[in-house]
Structures are given as C-alpha cells and as structure tokens.
Enzyme design. Structure first.
Site, PDB file in Angstrom:
ATOM      1  N   PRO A  16      -6.302 -34.721 -15.766  1.00 46.70           N
ATOM      2  CA  PRO A  16      -6.859 -36.048 -16.031  1.00 46.70           C
ATOM      3  C   PRO A  16      -5.833 -36.890 -16.775  1.00 46.70           C
ATOM      4  CG  PRO A  16      -7.834 -34.413 -17.500  1.00 46.70           C
ATOM      5  CD  PRO A  16      -6.967 -33.664 -16.532  1.00 46.70           C
ATOM      6  N   MET A  17      -5.523 -38.082 -16.248  1.00 45.64           N
ATOM      7  CA  MET A  17      -4.487 -38.924 -16.849  1.00 45.64           C
ATOM      8  C   MET A  17      -4.990 -40.357 -16.942  1.00 45.64           C
ATOM      9  SD  MET A  17      -1.050 -37.325 -15.058  1.00 45.64           S
ATOM     10  CE  MET A  17      -1.809 -37.034 -13.448  1.00 45.64           C
ATOM     11  N   CYS A  99      -6.796 -34.662 -26.343  1.00 46.57           N
ATOM     12  CA  CYS A  99      -6.146 -35.973 -26.393  1.00 46.57           C
ATOM     13  C   CYS A  99      -5.862 -36.377 -27.837  1.00 46.57           C
ATOM     14  CB  CYS A  99      -7.032 -37.016 -25.721  1.00 46.57           C
ATOM     15  SG  CYS A  99      -6.285 -38.663 -25.685  1.00 46.57           S
ATOM     16  N   LYS A 138     -10.869 -28.507 -22.014  1.00 49.36           N
ATOM     17  CA  LYS A 138      -9.412 -28.646 -22.031  1.00 49.36           C
ATOM     18  C   LYS A 138      -8.988 -28.829 -23.482  1.00 49.36           C
ATOM     19  CE  LYS A 138      -5.504 -30.944 -19.771  1.00 49.36           C
ATOM     20  NZ  LYS A 138      -4.706 -31.493 -20.885  1.00 49.36           N
ATOM     21  N   HIS A 170      -3.437 -26.764 -22.869  1.00 46.32           N
ATOM     22  CA  HIS A 170      -2.146 -27.449 -22.950  1.00 46.32           C
ATOM     23  C   HIS A 170      -1.333 -26.703 -24.003  1.00 46.32           C
ATOM     24  CE1 HIS A 170       0.156 -31.533 -23.159  1.00 46.32           C
ATOM     25  NE2 HIS A 170       0.957 -30.503 -23.339  1.00 46.32           N
ATOM     26  N   GLY A 212       4.252 -29.367 -19.235  1.00 46.30           N
ATOM     27  CA  GLY A 212       5.639 -29.171 -18.840  1.00 46.30           C
ATOM     28  C   GLY A 212       5.851 -28.491 -17.507  1.00 46.30           C
TER      29      GLY A 212
END
Length: 331
Positions: A16-17, A99, A138, A170, A212
C-alpha cells in the site's frame, strides 16, 4: 474469495503506497499479474465511517484479490470500517502499524502502535468480530529506541493471540522523531535476519517480508528461505513490467505470455470508460510512466504522456500515440 486463496496470493503483494496505489494503479497492476495480492492506499477508519465511501472504497471487480489497508486505533471505528469494507467486497482488511508520518502519529495510529501491542490486539479482535474477512497487520520491527529483538516477538505474540495469523513485516525500525516518512523508507538499516528469526519462533504464522526488495529474484530468495510472502513497494510501481509481468510465472508457477504492449492495449477500454464517466486521462496514465523502463523509446513514452495526458480532451489515442515510440524502436 476464500481465505486460502487470499493467503496463497500473499506469496507476492504490492505494498500500500499513499498517492500511488489507487484504483487505476491497481487495475493496471492486475492486468499485469492475475495472482499478486494488491493493496489500497491506507484509508483511515474515521474517513470511511464519516466520509464518501464510494470515493474511498470503490474498486473494479477485476482487481481481486484486493485488500483494504486501514489506519486507526479506535476498536469501534475500525470494526465499523471493517464491516463496511466487507459490504464493498474486499478480500482482506489490513491494519497499518508501520506508517511513520506526523499525521499518523497525531492520530495515535500507524507505527506508533508498535508501542501498544495490547491496543492492537483489542483493535484486531473488534475487526474480526465485525466480519468474516481475514484481518492482517503490517508492522515495523520497532520504533525509536525500542530493541527489535525484544519488541517484535512480543508484538507478534500478543497480536496473534487475538486471532491474527498473517503479518507483513517491514524490516526496518521507524524513527518517529528526526526522520521524515521518506527517510524512514531508506535510512534505518534493514534487518532481514530478524524477520527470518520470527518465522522460526512463530512457524504457524504466515509472515511476509517488506523493505528494500526490488526484484523477483530477491523475492524468490526469501520464499526459498522459508518466508511465506514478499511485499514489494516502489519497484513494483516504478518498473511494473519487470516485477509484475513475470510474477505469475516465477512466483505462482502459472503461464504468462503477456507483454507490456499488450497491457497498454488492454488499458484502452478502461481509459475510455473512465473518461466517459468524467475522469481525466492523466489520472490513469500517471501510473503507466515506468512500464517500458530501460527499453528503447521509454524516454519518449514518458515525455509524450507527461506533456499530453493532462490536456483537455485527451483520450486513449494519446496513450496509443505514446506507444508508437516503443513500437518504432522495436521494429
């Protein structure tokens, strides 16, 4: 879509961006890969409860499997938003605990929730009770001065005890003070080994790794090493043909013979329909600029779309005219 099918799709997912993975981007990505799990941009639970739901949640049926990422820390609001997401037909709801933006911190959600695993556990339990959709999380490996080797296993244990069995990690800390959201995507060092260790500690959990990872060779390396899924972000957006056109064959073992040129032609009816409904060409084509990255004619493709797609009256012919720069080079 069944829980097992969504779980299988999660072998590879597109992150999701914000400002990128909107419905037009996801439709494009789905044409490139039938199987990859796609995520929305993060949408806050209060926005869904009180805002324009069709604008925030509407999507094309072709996008399945597609997951909604929610931001929030109020169990009642998250539960209500999850129930609404189920009505719209999403295949999964994901809670954002990663986030690092200031706006997210001020709302007490996102990465700051790494400091409150019991709050997260309460939230996901409420979300699960609100619908039959899979609820996933996430997260980061930690924030600020936390010790990830202690914080991450505790977080996974507490949240999984509430019923979550699928996490995307992440593999960086988030620094809530001193780094911008952009810097938080690059500056904190990656710790892939810690994520592998979590799979050893929690073999029953479906764990995907993020951060990455830029190509399918790297993704296959993580899968071969025992992780259950890989999430790719910016590379899937900026060079979608390299990642997504090969995903079904390499990650899922399916036949895949489609070219980037094929996808451009397949986008024409979608674009025509979008414009007929009052949309603009550049709302779609802005997601297509990297489709021919590193190929002859790619610079002119990007330039032509950038200079012409925003003009009044621009339609799908602009896309086909831009494609001619690629086909001329290939001839």
């Amino acid at each position: 879509m069944s829980v097992d099918k969504v779980r299988s799709a999660a072998r590879l997912s597109v992150a999701p961006m914000m400002d990128w993975t909107d419905r037009h981007c996801r439709y494009l990505h789905r044409l490139m890969s039938k199987q990859t799990l796609l995520y929305t941009e993060m949408v806050t639970a209060p926005a869904i409860v009180h805002g324009d739901r069709d604008r925030l949640l509407g999507f094309h049926a072709a996008e399945h499997p597609v997951a909604l990422q929610l931001g929030g820390s109020d169990p009642a609001q998250l539960a209500q938003a999850t129930a609404i997401a189920a009505e719209y037909g999403y295949d999964e709801v994901n809670l954002n605990c990663g986030c690092p933006s200031d706006r997210v911190q001020s709302g007490s959600f996102g990465a700051i929730l790494m400091e409150s695993p019991d709050v997260v556990a309460t939230c996901v339990k409420a979300m699960q009770d609100a619908s039959d959709l899979p609820v996933t999380v996430k997260c980061r490996i930690g924030v600020d001065d936390q010790d990830p080797a202690k914080v991450l296993p505790d977080f996974l244990a507490r949240v999984s005890a509430a019923g979550v069995d699928r996490f995307t990690i992440h593999a960086r800390k988030a620094w809530l003070q001193g780094l911008s959201p952009k810097e938080n995507r690059d500056v904190p060092p990656l710790d892939y080994e810690l994520v592998h260790e979590m799979k050893g500690l929690f073999p029953h959990l479906h764990l995907s790794i993020n951060g990455g990872i830029t190509d399918l060779d790297a993704a296959l390396g993580f899968l071969d090493a025992g992780l259950d899924g890989v999430m790719i972000g910016r590379s899937a957006y900026h060079t979608p043909s390299d990642v997504l056109l090969n995903a079904d064959r390499l990650i899922y073992g399916a036949d895949a013979a489609k070219s980037a040129e094929d996808v451009v032609h397949e986008m024409v009816p979608y674009i025509t329909d979008h414009i007929a409904q009052g949309g603009r060409l550049n709302q779609v084509t802005r997601h297509m600029l990297g489709m021919f990255q590193a190929r002859p004619g790619a610079r002119m493709w990007r330039r032509y779309l950038s200079e012409n797609a925003h003009r009044d009256g621009a339609d799908a012919q602009v896309l086909l005219d831009a494609l001619s720069f690629i086909t001329k080079e290939a001839a």
